[in-house]
Design a protein around this motif. Structure first.
Motif, short mmCIF file in Angstrom:
data_model
loop_
_atom_site.label_atom_id
_atom_site.label_comp_id
_atom_site.label_asym_id
_atom_site.label_seq_id
_atom_site.Cartn_x
_atom_site.Cartn_y
_atom_site.Cartn_z
N ARG A 110 1.81 3.33 -1.84
CA ARG A 110 2.31 4.29 -3.02
C ARG A 110 0.88 5.65 -2.90
O ARG A 110 0.75 6.44 -2.35
CB ARG A 110 1.92 4.22 -4.26
CG ARG A 110 1.71 4.91 -5.79
CD ARG A 110 1.42 4.33 -7.25
NE ARG A 110 1.68 5.26 -7.68
CZ ARG A 110 2.12 5.34 -9.06
NH1 ARG A 110 2.44 3.60 -9.45
NH2 ARG A 110 2.38 6.10 -9.91
N GLU A 111 -0.12 3.99 -1.97
CA GLU A 111 -1.28 4.66 -1.95
C GLU A 111 -1.39 6.19 -0.37
O GLU A 111 -1.14 6.86 -0.08
CB GLU A 111 -2.43 3.51 -1.62
CG GLU A 111 -3.40 4.17 -0.19
CD GLU A 111 -3.89 2.56 -0.04
OE1 GLU A 111 -4.62 2.09 0.64
OE2 GLU A 111 -3.49 1.63 -0.94
N ARG A 131 1.29 -0.87 0.34
CA ARG A 131 -0.18 -0.29 0.00
C ARG A 131 1.44 0.95 0.22
O ARG A 131 0.68 1.86 0.07
CB ARG A 131 -1.48 0.24 1.32
CG ARG A 131 -1.66 -1.04 1.18
CD ARG A 131 -2.81 -1.04 2.28
NE ARG A 131 -2.21 -1.10 3.68
CZ ARG A 131 -2.07 -0.34 4.43
NH1 ARG A 131 -3.05 1.20 4.50
NH2 ARG A 131 -1.12 -0.55 5.85
#
Lengths: 459, 384
Positions: free
Chosen positions: B77-78, B75
């Motif tokens: 990148r988010e 996760r």
């Protein structure tokens, strides 16, 4: 010290004269040089079977070229000569030297680095099209291969080499389509007084210009290069703004580009030498004293790799650095000789300052490059991506911008894109170029084969 | 420019992957935080390591932490808003000798109890799946969900995200001393003092001096990874590649990025000094590294090395990190000494340390990493 182990890197004018002084003192230096023959870049010798004379190859500099070549050849077996050898790393007083696919570490008591310089290039939209060359490459094509880079050549940039190469092309029967100089007439006049420190050189320059004019080669000053035109297969013209601010196009099939020189300073960096920013040439250079001693006790620097003073100064600097080395090794030196060499260096420095003033590095052009312009051709990174590493990602200096964007991480390791990328980063940081820092050098200086053999011939 | 925040719930000493990710996760939990970094964030071990997001082969009790971290990598990148080039392409360890088969088989069984899926592949299977591998390989241990990322980008990405969320990240800030004054810690720097009831030492190879100042000396040594990268080549090595071996000279690892460059490291560590900003690659080591690289992927014999580098990593005597509450000084936490394998766990360590600091406990076991294993057991009660 009995038989000190001395290594000289570079067999150009600086390395040749240093070796000569050391041999005269009874020492036996090892000369490591990338070239297959001595002479360096400026006095590059053609392959042995080429028949063009010194006069044809070196023009006004033929006598000097002949003398430097003869001096090197006269050293014969009194030196250990290692041609075609790349000095790729330095650590703990050992120089790592590659010949073919074999590398060995050469221990030294004293090291003289005289690696010379490369072209200083400035990216430009279209500068990666086939048919674009650096000025040095255009000159090598003529000297070592006996050919021109194209039928109709435009020379673009600034500096004495711009005119010299144009002249050499004209003499070889390839009159250039034009010489486009980014420096203005006024800037060139402003350098005159300093350049008068070497009236002979200055006169040569004036004659060269006159010869170009007589030969009908248009010389335009104060131009702003905008684009190299063409497609993936080649060049068909250049677009630029002239001194009046009008946009113009000029048809050509090849472009030779260069903005004076860039010191090859990575070996000094790997040896741990300290650097300082030289505002006159807008480059980080390794520090030296008046004799060529670096900040490291047993490392000496001479020639354009240390200070961009040109070939004549390189000969002087090579001699001086050898004198410094000899003095540090306990040999008596003739004070008058040293004083004379130092006086000569002052004249060279004054002249070089004039050259820098007459042909300034147009750093603002780098700052203004369109975002889409390729800056790092090895890694295919644009000016916009490099700027974003500062503006979007927060890189405060060049090494961090490199880490984020990969500019300078490719095969050339920033040797060609480094100076322009520093300008772009500095402009994006809204600071001066020296505040944006200096790209750190990392071994190898040039690519090293993975199928590498050691001294024992083992991989 | 606004006055820097001089007081926070937590001051973190060290802006590597651990410091920056802890700051990020502390902000997620609503605590105010200042990170003090001597140079630029992620410049040392965090930025110069190989970039391995690898679980297989780890010390087994570390797998829960590595699993938690792996979930964050998925996760990242988010969470951070940045592309850190994380690629879950799998990790394979090749075997040169039959004796290692029992070793990797035993590891596979044990790792399965921690939820790590591994497959032992035979001679033919590895050639089919990894046609680049050299003729000496007799088997492979395949971890399909591991991968790699760009270490140059990860710590700065956490730092930017933490800053976006309100953390103060102070770079080029040398911490001179950390002392407990009453209920608070006083952190003196060349740029002034910072105060906080909680301090976390995440100073990598430099941490031992700080823990010793609180009477908790640890055996921590600096070492430099020996890293190199080739020119770009056609993309032919998709997984991260390593070797399962008991012989130190055979330890080599490599990965290729889609751009085409092959990055490698291993064989032996170079020296590193706490007094220097940089550790240097040792050119003498190049032959031994190239030999092992060519055993893994013989076709690299046509390639060229274009750059080498090193950095300053902190190695514990037992190669196990120090992580958790001081146990001796209330409000003092440690997370350092990741011994050359802290990149994969970095984000997980940040999450766990933030949880520990905010709640006083962790849902992931980290007891094995407590500083008390070096003696001087804690007596100052509860953490947090």
């Amino acid at each position: 010290m009995a038989d000190p182990r001395i290594i000289i890197v570079g067999a150009g004018p600086a390395g040749t004269r240093a070796a000569e002084v050391l041999v005269a003192a009874g020492l036996r230096p090892t000369v490591v040089d990338e070239g297959s023959r001595s002479g360096g870049q400026i006095y590059r010798r053609p392959p042995p079977n080429f028949t063009r004379s010194h006069d044809a190859l070196y023009g006004t500099e033929a006598a000097k070229a002949r003398a430097v070549h003869a001096a090197f050849d006269a050293l014969g077996d009194r030196i250990t000569y290692r041609p075609e050898t790349l000095a790729w790393a330095i650590k703990d007083d050992r120089l790592h030297a590659l010949k073919g696919s074999r590398s060995e570490a050469l221990a030294y008591d004293a090291l003289l680095l005289a690696p010379g310089a490369t072209d200083r290039v400035m990216p430009l939209p279209g500068w990666t099209r086939p048919g674009c060359y650096s000025l040095g490459a255009a000159q090598i094509a003529l000297k070592a291969q006996g050919c021109a880079i194209g039928e109709r050549v435009v020379f673009l940039g600034t500096g004495p080499l711009l005119y010299l190469v144009a002249y050499q092309y004209m003499r070889a029967g390839h009159a250039p389509a034009a010489v486009l100089d980014t420096s203005s007439y006024g800037q060139q006049l402003s350098g005159l007084a300093l350049m008068a420190a070497r009236p002979g050189q200055l006169l040569k320059g004036v004659r060269l210009l006159r010869a170009l004019r007589r030969g009908g080669v248009p010389v335009l000053r104060n131009v702003e290069p905008l684009e190299v035109l063409g497609d993936a297969h080649g060049v068909d013209g250049v677009r630029f703004r002239d001194a009046d601010g009008s946009e113009r196009r000029l048809a050509c099939t090849a472009v030779g580009m260069g903005y004076h020189l860039r010191a090859e300073s990575q070996l000094a960096d790997l040896a741990g030498c300290e650097f300082r920013f030289d505002p006159a040439v807008q480059q980080w250079l390794p520090q030296t004293d008046a004799m060529g001693r670096s900040s490291r006790a047993n490392v000496y620097l001479a020639g354009d790799g240390a200070r961009l003073l040109g070939a004549d100064a390189a000969e002087t600097a090579g001699r001086l650095a050898a004198c410094a080395m000899l003095a540090d090794l306990g040999h008596r030196q003739d004070a008058r000789t040293v004083a004379r060499l130092q006086r000569a260096m002052k004249r060279h420095a004054r002249f070089a300052e004039g050259v820098a003033r007459a042909f300034p590095w147009p750093h603002a052009l780098a700052a203004e490059l369109p975002d889409a312009t390729l800056v790092c051709r090895c890694e295919a990174i644009t000016a916009g991506e490099l700027r974003a590493s500062v503006t979007a990602l927060g890189a405060p200096e060049v090494n961090r911008a490199k880490a984020f964007s990969r500019v300078g991480m490719g095969r050339c390791q920033g040797r060609f894109c480094g100076l322009a990328s520093q300008e772009i980063v500095a402009a994006a940081c809204k600071g001066r170029v020296e505040a944006a820092g200096r790209l750190r050098g990392q071994a190898p200086v040039k690519p090293l084969p993975i199928a590498l053999l050691g001294e024992d011939g083992r991989g | 420019m606004a006055e820097p925040r001089r007081r926070a719930d937590v001051v973190i000493v060290g802006g590597g992957i651990v410091g920056c990710s802890t700051a990020f996760f502390l902000r997620q939990r609503g605590l105010s935080v200042v990170v003090l970094e001597r140079w630029l964030v992620g410049q040392q071990a965090s930025g110069t390591n190989f970039g391995n997001v690898r679980r297989q082969g780890r010390y087994l009790p570390q797998l829960p932490l590595a699993n938690r971290s792996r979930e964050i990598w998925g996760r990242i990148r988010e969470l951070t808003g940045s592309d850190v080039e994380f690629m879950p392409v799998g990790h394979v360890r090749f075997l040169w000798s039959e004796e290692q088969i029992d070793v990797v088989e035993a590891y596979r069984r044990e790792a399965a109890t921690y939820g790590l899926e591994l497959h032992i592949l035979g001679r033919n299977a590895i050639r089919e799946k990894f046609p680049f591998v050299g003729p000496e390989a007799i088997a492979g241990s395949w971890s399909p969900h591991d991968g790699h990322a760009n270490p140059r980008l990860v710590s700065p990405a956490f730092a930017r995200a933490a800053r976006r969320d309100g953390a103060e990240i102070v770079e080029n800030c040398d911490v001179l001393a950390v002392e407990k004054v009453g209920e608070d810690f006083l952190v003196s720097t060349a740029q002034g003092d910072y105060r906080a009831p909680v301090v976390m030492i995440a100073a990598g190879a430099w941490a031992a001096g700080l823990s010793a100042a609180f009477g908790q000396p640890v055996p921590l040594k600096a070492g430099g990874p020996q890293m190199g990268v080739t020119e770009p080549l056609p993309y032919f090595v998709h997984p991260v590649v390593g070797v399962a071996t008991a012989t130190a000279e055979e330890v080599i690892y490599l990965r290729q990025i889609p751009r085409g460059n092959v990055i490698f490291g291993g064989v032996r560590r170079g020296p590193a000094s706490l007094g220097a900003e940089r550790a240097k690659y040792d050119p003498d080591g190049v032959f031994a590294q190239f030999r092992q690289v060519l055993r893994l992927a013989p076709s690299l014999s046509h390639a060229r090395l274009i750059r080498t580098w090193s950095g300053v990593e902190g190695y514990m005597d037992d190669n196990i990190p120090v992580m958790g509450a001081s146990g001796k000084v209330a409000g003092l936490y440690y997370a350092f000494g990741f011994s050359g394998h802290g990149f994969q766990t970095g984000p997980g360590v940040g999450d766990v340390m933030a949880e520990l600091i905010a709640t006083g406990r962790t849902t992931t076991p980290i007891d094995d990493f407590h500083i008390r294993r070096f003696g001087e057991g804690g007596d100052a009660g509860s953490p947090g």
